[in-house]
Design an enzyme around this catalytic site. Structure first.
Site, PDB file in Angstrom:
ATOM      1  N   HIS A 120      21.776 -47.258   5.732  1.00  0.00           N
ATOM      2  CA  HIS A 120      20.450 -47.739   5.344  1.00  0.00           C
ATOM      3  C   HIS A 120      19.693 -48.127   6.597  1.00  0.00           C
ATOM      4  O   HIS A 120      20.270 -48.677   7.549  1.00  0.00           O
ATOM      5  CB  HIS A 120      20.575 -48.965   4.429  1.00  0.00           C
ATOM      6  CG  HIS A 120      19.354 -49.828   4.396  1.00  0.00           C
ATOM      7  ND1 HIS A 120      19.260 -51.011   5.110  1.00  0.00           N
ATOM      8  CD2 HIS A 120      18.165 -49.674   3.755  1.00  0.00           C
ATOM      9  CE1 HIS A 120      18.080 -51.547   4.902  1.00  0.00           C
ATOM     10  NE2 HIS A 120      17.395 -50.774   4.088  1.00  0.00           N
TER      11      HIS A 120
ATOM     12  N   ASN B 136      15.506 -49.564   7.692  1.00  0.00           N
ATOM     13  CA  ASN B 136      14.170 -49.919   7.244  1.00  0.00           C
ATOM     14  C   ASN B 136      13.423 -50.563   8.392  1.00  0.00           C
ATOM     15  O   ASN B 136      13.980 -51.387   9.122  1.00  0.00           O
ATOM     16  CB  ASN B 136      14.258 -50.889   6.053  1.00  0.00           C
ATOM     17  CG  ASN B 136      12.904 -51.475   5.680  1.00  0.00           C
ATOM     18  OD1 ASN B 136      12.539 -52.553   6.125  1.00  0.00           O
ATOM     19  ND2 ASN B 136      12.161 -50.750   4.869  1.00  0.00           N
TER      20      ASN B 136
ATOM     21  N   ARG C  15       9.317 -52.198   8.950  1.00  0.00           N
ATOM     22  CA  ARG C  15       8.117 -52.475   8.176  1.00  0.00           C
ATOM     23  C   ARG C  15       7.234 -53.506   8.873  1.00  0.00           C
ATOM     24  O   ARG C  15       7.698 -54.290   9.710  1.00  0.00           O
ATOM     25  CB  ARG C  15       8.493 -53.000   6.791  1.00  0.00           C
ATOM     26  CG  ARG C  15       9.325 -54.268   6.833  1.00  0.00           C
ATOM     27  CD  ARG C  15       9.918 -54.629   5.483  1.00  0.00           C
ATOM     28  NE  ARG C  15      10.743 -55.829   5.572  1.00  0.00           N
ATOM     29  CZ  ARG C  15      12.023 -55.845   5.922  1.00  0.00           C
ATOM     30  NH1 ARG C  15      12.638 -54.706   6.207  1.00  0.00           N
ATOM     31  NH2 ARG C  15      12.692 -56.973   5.992  1.00  0.00           N
TER      32      ARG C  15
ATOM     33  N   HIS D 181      27.214 -50.385  16.205  1.00  0.00           N
ATOM     34  CA  HIS D 181      26.785 -51.686  16.720  1.00  0.00           C
ATOM     35  C   HIS D 181      26.329 -51.601  18.175  1.00  0.00           C
ATOM     36  O   HIS D 181      25.381 -52.295  18.568  1.00  0.00           O
ATOM     37  CB  HIS D 181      27.914 -52.710  16.563  1.00  0.00           C
ATOM     38  CG  HIS D 181      27.975 -53.316  15.192  1.00  0.00           C
ATOM     39  ND1 HIS D 181      27.312 -54.471  14.865  1.00  0.00           N
ATOM     40  CD2 HIS D 181      28.595 -52.910  14.059  1.00  0.00           C
ATOM     41  CE1 HIS D 181      27.524 -54.770  13.594  1.00  0.00           C
ATOM     42  NE2 HIS D 181      28.301 -53.833  13.076  1.00  0.00           N
TER      43      HIS D 181
ATOM     44  N   GLY E 277       4.900 -51.648  -7.139  1.00  0.00           N
ATOM     45  CA  GLY E 277       5.117 -50.431  -6.376  1.00  0.00           C
ATOM     46  C   GLY E 277       5.618 -49.279  -7.234  1.00  0.00           C
ATOM     47  O   GLY E 277       5.851 -49.420  -8.442  1.00  0.00           O
ATOM     48  N   ARG E 278       5.802 -48.143  -6.603  1.00  0.00           N
ATOM     49  CA  ARG E 278       6.199 -46.915  -7.295  1.00  0.00           C
ATOM     50  C   ARG E 278       7.706 -46.914  -7.516  1.00  0.00           C
ATOM     51  O   ARG E 278       8.487 -46.749  -6.576  1.00  0.00           O
ATOM     52  CB  ARG E 278       5.773 -45.713  -6.459  1.00  0.00           C
ATOM     53  CG  ARG E 278       5.952 -44.356  -7.120  1.00  0.00           C
ATOM     54  CD  ARG E 278       5.318 -43.284  -6.250  1.00  0.00           C
ATOM     55  NE  ARG E 278       5.380 -41.973  -6.863  1.00  0.00           N
ATOM     56  CZ  ARG E 278       6.267 -41.031  -6.542  1.00  0.00           C
ATOM     57  NH1 ARG E 278       7.185 -41.274  -5.617  1.00  0.00           N
ATOM     58  NH2 ARG E 278       6.245 -39.859  -7.131  1.00  0.00           N
TER      59      ARG E 278
END
Length: 308
Positions: A113, A115, A117, A153, A267-268
Site C-alpha cells: 500500500h 498513499n 496526499r 525499510h 467520495g466515490r
C-alpha cells in the site's frame, strides 16, 4: 497567480504524473496494462471534483492492482480529517492524493500500500488556506522474508533522510502504531512509514517530502515483487494467503482513516474500495502448526521490530 491555486496546481500535476509512472512500470511487469476510468462528481453533489482510477485485474502477476488519483472539494471537512485539528471543524476543504494497493497472485509476493496526499482548508476570515500533507507506504507479506523487509525499510529511510534523521524513526513508529488491528491485537504487516497532518516547514517542505516518498515507491516494492512473483506454491499457501487477506479487509473497513474520510465526505465508493482483494476467506479460530512458515509470520514478521 493566487498562491493557494498555484500550490494546488503543482500538487495535482505531480500526483497525476506519479500515477502514470507507477502504473506504467508495474503494468510492464505484469504484461497487462492498467485500465483507466476517469470520473467526475455530478453537479449538485455536496462533494465536487474529479479523478482517475487505474485498475489491473486478473493479470499474470497481479490479481488486483488499483492506483487512484482524486481531487475533491467540499463544504465541510469530515470528522476523520479534523480529529487532530479541531480548529478546522466545519471548514471548506480541498483534498488531492494518489493511493494504491497491489494484491499479487503469488502468496510469496506481499501486498503493498502507498498513499501521498495534501489537504487544504480555509478557516473563516483567514487570508490563506491551511495546508498539510500525509502519506507513507507499508508492506504486508503472507510468507515473510527478512531481506524483503530490510530492503523496503531501507528505501523508506533513504527517502526521508534529506528531511532530518528523526523522520524515519518517527514515521516508522507511527506506521507500526497506525497499521495495527486493535481488535486482533496484531500488526497488519512488517510496516514501513506513515505520517499525517504534516506541515513542518510550510508548503515547500511538505510538498518536497511528498515527492520523495512517492518517487521512492517503485524502488521499494519492485525488487521485492521481482524476487517473489514466480515462486512455486500450492493450495496450502494459497489458502493461507486468502485467509490473511481477511485481515487486510478488516483493517481497511474498521480502522483506516483514509477509507473513512472518503466515505464520510461522499467520495466515490467504487474508487475508495478498490483496495479490497478480489478473493478472501475467513476461518473461525484458525491455528498454525508450530514451526511452520505460517507460524513464523506471526512470531517473527507480525512483531514490531527494527529492521535496519
Amino acid at each position: 497567480m493566487n498562491t493557494a491555486s498555484n500550490h494546488v496546481d503543482q500538487v495535482r500535476s505531480y500526483l497525476m504524473g506519479l500515477q502514470q509512472n507507477i502504473t506504467r512500470a508495474f503494468g510492464e511487469v505484469d504484461g497487462k496494462p492498467f485500465v483507466q476510468d476517469a470520473w467526475k462528481k455530478s453537479p449538485g453533489e455536496a462533494l465536487q471534483g474529479d479523478g482517475l482510477t487505474m485498475i489491473l485485474e486478473n493479470g499474470a502477476v497481479f490479481e488486483r492492482a488499483g492506483c487512484g488519483f482524486s481531487h475533491v472539494r467540499g463544504p465541510r471537512l469530515p470528522p476523520s480529517a479534523t480529529q487532530h485539528r479541531p480548529e478546522l471543524n466545519g471548514c471548506a476543504f480541498e483534498a488531492l492524493g494518489v493511493s494504491l494497493v497491489f494484491h499479487p497472485r503469488n502468496p510469496y509476493a506481499p501486498t503493498v500500500h502507498m498513499n501521498v496526499r495534501m489537504l487544504a482548508a480555509k478557516p473563516e476570515g483567514a487570508a490563506e488556506p491551511v495546508t498539510w500533507f500525509g502519506g507513507g507506504m507499508d508492506l504486508t507479506p503472507y510468507y515473510g522474508f527478512d531481506e524483503d523487509a530490510v530492503h523496503f525499510h531501507q528505501t523508506c529511510r533513504d527517502a526521508l533522510a534529506p528531511f532530518g534523521a528523526d523522520k524515519y524513526p518517527r514515521f516508522k513508529t507511527w506506521c507500526d502504531e497506525y497499521f495495527f488491528l486493535k481488535h486482533r491485537n496484531e500488526q497488519r504487516g512488517v510496516g514501513g512509514i506513515f505520517y499525517d497532518d504534516f506541515s513542518d516547514g510550510g508548503f515547500d517542505n511538505g510538498f518536497a517530502l511528498m515527492r520523495s516518498v512517492g518517487d521512492a515507491f517503485t524502488g521499494a516494492y519492485l525488487p521485492v515483487l521481482q524476487r517473489r512473483k514466480d515462486s512455486a506454491y500450492g493450495e496450502r499457501e494459497r489458502d493461507f494467503q486468502l485467509y490473511r487477506r481477511g485481515r487486510y479487509v478488516e483493517f481497511n473497513l474498521v480502522w483506516d482513516r483514509g477509507t473513512h474520510f472518503g466515505l464520510q465526505s461522499g467520495g466515490r465508493s467504487e474508487s475508495i474500495l478498490m483496495s479490497m482483494p478480489p478473493l478472501v476467506s475467513w476461518s473461525y479460530q484458525r491455528g498454525t502448526a508450530p514451526g511452520s512458515p505460517e507460524a513464523q509470520l506471526y512470531e517473527h514478521f507480525l512483531q514490531r521490530r527494527e529492521w535496519l
